[in-house]
Design an enzyme around this catalytic site. Structure first.
Site, PDB file in Angstrom:
ATOM      1  N   GLY A   1      52.562 -42.321  41.580  1.00  0.00           N
ATOM      2  CA  GLY A   1      53.675 -41.067  41.338  1.00  0.00           C
ATOM      3  C   GLY A   1      54.356 -41.347  39.776  1.00  0.00           C
TER       4      GLY A   1
ATOM      5  N   ALA B   1      67.102 -40.127  41.738  1.00  0.00           N
ATOM      6  CA  ALA B   1      67.784 -39.659  43.077  1.00  0.00           C
ATOM      7  C   ALA B   1      67.795 -37.850  42.924  1.00  0.00           C
ATOM      8  CB  ALA B   1      69.320 -40.041  42.946  1.00  0.00           C
TER       9      ALA B   1
ATOM     10  N   GLY C   1      57.769 -47.118  39.126  1.00  0.00           N
ATOM     11  CA  GLY C   1      57.206 -47.174  37.763  1.00  0.00           C
ATOM     12  C   GLY C   1      56.910 -48.578  37.499  1.00  0.00           C
TER      13      GLY C   1
ATOM     14  N   GLY D   1      67.453 -36.202  45.660  1.00  0.00           N
ATOM     15  CA  GLY D   1      68.319 -35.843  46.697  1.00  0.00           C
ATOM     16  C   GLY D   1      67.460 -34.892  47.820  1.00  0.00           C
ATOM     17  N   LEU D   2      66.292 -35.319  47.879  1.00  0.00           N
ATOM     18  CA  LEU D   2      65.240 -34.735  49.073  1.00  0.00           C
ATOM     19  C   LEU D   2      65.384 -33.025  49.041  1.00  0.00           C
ATOM     20  CD1 LEU D   2      65.519 -37.390  51.668  1.00  0.00           C
ATOM     21  CD2 LEU D   2      63.245 -36.931  50.167  1.00  0.00           C
TER      22      LEU D   2
ATOM     23  N   ASN E   1      58.495 -47.651  49.118  1.00  0.00           N
ATOM     24  CA  ASN E   1      59.040 -46.681  48.335  1.00  0.00           C
ATOM     25  C   ASN E   1      59.979 -47.194  47.448  1.00  0.00           C
ATOM     26  OD1 ASN E   1      60.715 -44.352  48.086  1.00  0.00           O
ATOM     27  ND2 ASN E   1      60.520 -43.892  50.249  1.00  0.00           N
ATOM     28  N   THR E   2      60.677 -46.335  46.807  1.00  0.00           N
ATOM     29  CA  THR E   2      61.624 -46.979  45.562  1.00  0.00           C
ATOM     30  C   THR E   2      62.410 -48.144  45.804  1.00  0.00           C
ATOM     31  OG1 THR E   2      63.129 -45.141  45.662  1.00  0.00           O
ATOM     32  CG2 THR E   2      61.434 -44.838  44.214  1.00  0.00           C
TER      33      THR E   2
ATOM     34  N   CYS F   1      63.974 -43.548  52.423  1.00  0.00           N
ATOM     35  CA  CYS F   1      64.375 -43.165  51.057  1.00  0.00           C
ATOM     36  C   CYS F   1      65.741 -43.556  50.797  1.00  0.00           C
ATOM     37  CB  CYS F   1      64.577 -41.585  50.983  1.00  0.00           C
ATOM     38  SG  CYS F   1      65.004 -40.852  49.187  1.00  0.00           S
TER      39      CYS F   1
END
Ligand SMILES: Cc1cc2nc3c(=O)[nH]c(=O)nc-3n(C[C@H](O)[C@H](O)[C@H](O)COP(=O)(O)OP(=O)(O)OC[C@H]3O[C@@H](n4cnc5c(N)ncnc54)[C@H](O)[C@@H]3O)c2cc1C
Ligand SMILES: Cc1cc2nc3c(=O)[nH]c(=O)nc-3n(C[C@H](O)[C@H](O)[C@H](O)COP(=O)(O)O)c2cc1C
Lengths: 267, 303
Positions: B264, B69, B216, B71-72, B191-192, B128
């Site tokens: 990633g 996280a 992952g 937080g961009l 995305n995650t 996100c």
């Protein structure tokens, strides 16, 4: 290779005041680390921030913290017996020479990591000149401890209140003239390390520096501590790098980046 | 040669793409990734004004994956345009900008500002999981808002538009169809995945943000299923992302339907040269399985 980066916890077993606003915290915790590596000290709900390991014997390690802002102040509130949580160790380490003449050049808390370097080097048969600088007499770090361990200490102060009046780089220049070291290692303010690296390159003396950049993840994915133009990560390919490599880094001695990635100039 | 491919008309020397948010902030770090073999680079997501991001811990790993996280954090569009310029002066690898926004208007405005930038595509991050509700969530969680954000960007995009989806929806096919109809040139998935980890000793979630996005190896099966489902639903290409660690993983992802693969978290486990490593491994698999081009693999798992 690590397969995970989960938090670890130790107990604070000893706290030593090194000078005003600088304390060493000794933490009992299993750790394998090398001089120059760092940890992220973790205060849950606040942050986790990088600190050099200033000693480590496998079951106990220390960090030497300067009180400069909210996070370090919070560490200073800790007492013996309190939990100390951290991530790491991370990063590259100094290459401890054998049977050579080593000069270390330290400023500020940089002297803490170098005191460990010096100790390891001495055990490997090196003769060590420990150059350490501060603004004034009261702020000199680790000089007594290193001297007591049988190494030569050269002190410089800005105001001349102890040792030579002037800068650590002047002391290094003198040393190179009179008793040239085989290798130089430096940790401290970036401009100091910059001049040390330059001097060593001109004099053809191998040198290592510790390049500090704003760090977040600590294990090489977030990109926060990548340096221009090489792009390498100071938490992973650094913080300890050769002086020659450092001098190829365009931002070395010029600027660093804040936690948003914006450039901040030195000076 | 076997690894050369194409995505929305963009030529890639190989199908590995740096996923958004792993390094990818400065021109220098993107240059380093390109040197290490990535076929294309996706930049860290940016917004208009920039953002500070969360304090640490922003990312942790465990044996099966990574939780983040961040937080961009970013420095905003203006300074990012400089990094794009600098990157393109040094490097010819395809570059994808990634944007996130709080409103459809901000998405459109960001796309406008990228109009003259030397990028090869724009990826819109509508997925996100690490920000408060005002970011991301609303757009990728419903076909209507996802399409609105896509259409707003499409109007101003000078380059192909990729839309990045979250796996955290009941029916990803419906979202994929909606963004295709709204003009997406490709879909990035996934995305995650939302997650949390707790530290017993301090009795607290480990991440500062408490929860974060899982990535992952742990999410590879989720990503494969999403990409497989999306491939059945749409005609546009897919950037298959999530848990790619090896060449084997990449081929699996392409068989599920991905034209190229995003990488990633593997930068942590296999280091920066993971792109070269994955390419070498893909080449070995292709040779062994008798393929002459990586393009032949795409979608093979659909029979
Ligand atoms: C590899 C490395 C080793 C370090 N070793 C030591 C050490 O041994 N002893 C010591 O006292 N300090 C060390 N520091 C610096 C230490 O991390 C900062 O002093 C500390 O984070 C300050 O936090 P604060 O909240 O007290 O002060 P703040 O007011 O938040 O910050 C003061 C200054 O510290 C720096 N800083 C803050 N956060 C970070 C961060 N996440 N990463 C890097 N720099 C930061 C900034 O440049 C800032 O100007 C090291 C830094 C790095 C990168
Ligand atoms: C540290 C980190 C930061 C990320 N930041 C972003 C981001 O800014 N924008 C985005 O679209 N995705 C972001 N992601 C998600 C990745 O791009 C990718 O979709 C996800 O991690 C799955 O791929 P992986 O398993 O190969 O990591 C981030 C992932 C990680 C691990």
């Amino acid at each position: 290779m690590h397969t995970n980066e989960l938090p670890k916890h130790g107990k604070i077993v000893r706290i030593e005041e090194e000078c005003q606003d600088v304390e060493s915290f000794f933490i009992s915790s299993k750790m394998e680390a090398l001089p120059g590596q760092f940890i992220l000290a973790w205060i849950p709900g606040m942050d986790a921030k990088p600190f050099c390991i200033s000693s480590c014997d496998g079951s106990r390690f220390s960090v030497t913290v300067c009180k400069v802002g909210p996070f370090s102040e919070k560490i200073f509130e800790k007492k013996i017996g309190d939990t100390f949580s951290y991530f790491g160790p991370y990063g590259t380490s100094f290459s401890i020479p054998e049977n050579q003449h080593l000069a270390t050049v330290g400023g500020g808390y940089g002297a803490a990591a170098l005191a460990w370097v010096a100790k390891e080097a001495k055990e490997k048969g090196c003769s060590v000149d420990f150059i350490v600088g501060a603004r004034k007499k009261e702020s000199i770090l680790f000089a007594k401890k290193v001297k007591a361990a049988g190494m030569n200490v050269i002190i410089t102060t800005d105001d001349g209140s102890a040792g030579l009046k002037g800068r650590t780089t002047d002391a290094l220049a003198d040393l190179i003239k009179n008793s040239r070291p085989d290798v130089v290692m430096t940790v401290g303010p970036e401009m100091m390390m910059y001049y040390v690296a330059k001097m060593c390159q001109e004099q053809n003396i191998p040198c290592e520096i510790s390049m500090e950049r704003y760090m977040k993840c600590g294990f090489g994915v977030c990109g926060q501590c990548c340096v221009d133009d090489l792009g390498i990560r100071m938490c992973k390919e650094g913080p300890v790098i050769s002086g020659d490599l450092a001098l190829q880094i365009k931002e070395f001695g010029k600027y660093h980046r804040d936690r948003q990635g914006r450039k901040v100039m030195y000076g | 040669m076997r690894l050369q491919t194409e995505l929305c008309g963009i030529k890639l020397s190989n199908p590995t793409v740096l996923a958004s948010g792993i390094m990818g902030i400065t021109a220098s770090s993107m240059g380093l990734i390109a040197e290490n073999g990535a076929g294309a680079i996706t930049m860290k997501s940016i917004n208009t004004e920039g953002k500070t991001g969360h304090p640490n811990p922003i990312a942790i790993t465990f044996d099966g994956g990574m939780l983040n996280a961040v937080g961009l954090p970013n420095k905003g569009i203006k300074e990012t345009l400089e990094e794009i310029k600098e990157f393109k002066e040094q490097c010819s690898a395809p570059l994808f900008a990634s944007i996130f926004a709080q409103s459809v208007d901000e998405f459109a405005e960001l796309t406008k500002q990228l109009y003259k930038a030397q990028i090869d595509a724009i990826e819109i991050n509508i997925s996100c999981p690490n920000c408060d509700d005002e970011f991301g969530k609303p757009f990728s969680c419903s076909p209507i808002t996802a399409a609105k954000a896509t259409a707003a960007c499409k109007e101003y995009a000078a380059v192909p538009l990729f839309v990045k989806l979250t796996p955290n929806v009941p029916n990803i096919q419906e979202i994929a169809k909606a963004v295709e109809a709204a003009g997406a040139s490709a879909i990035t998935a996934i995305n995650t995945v939302p997650g949390m980890m707790i530290d017993i000793h301090t009795r607290s979630p480990i991440l500062f943000n408490k929860s974060g996005g899982l990535s992952g190896p742990a999410i590879k099966p989720i990503a494969l299923k999403c990409v497989y489902d999306i491939y059945e639903a749409v005609k546009i290409p897919i950037i298959g992302t999530g848990g790619i660690m090896t060449g084997q993983d990449a081929i699996e992802m392409m068989m599920a339907g991905a034209t190229v693969v995003g990488i990633g978290s593997a930068v942590y486990w296999r280091d920066i040269d993971v792109f070269k490593k994955v390419c070498r491994e893909m080449d070995v698999v292709l040779e062994k399985e008798g393929f002459t081009s990586v393009k032949e693999v795409v979608g093979l798992a659909h029979k």
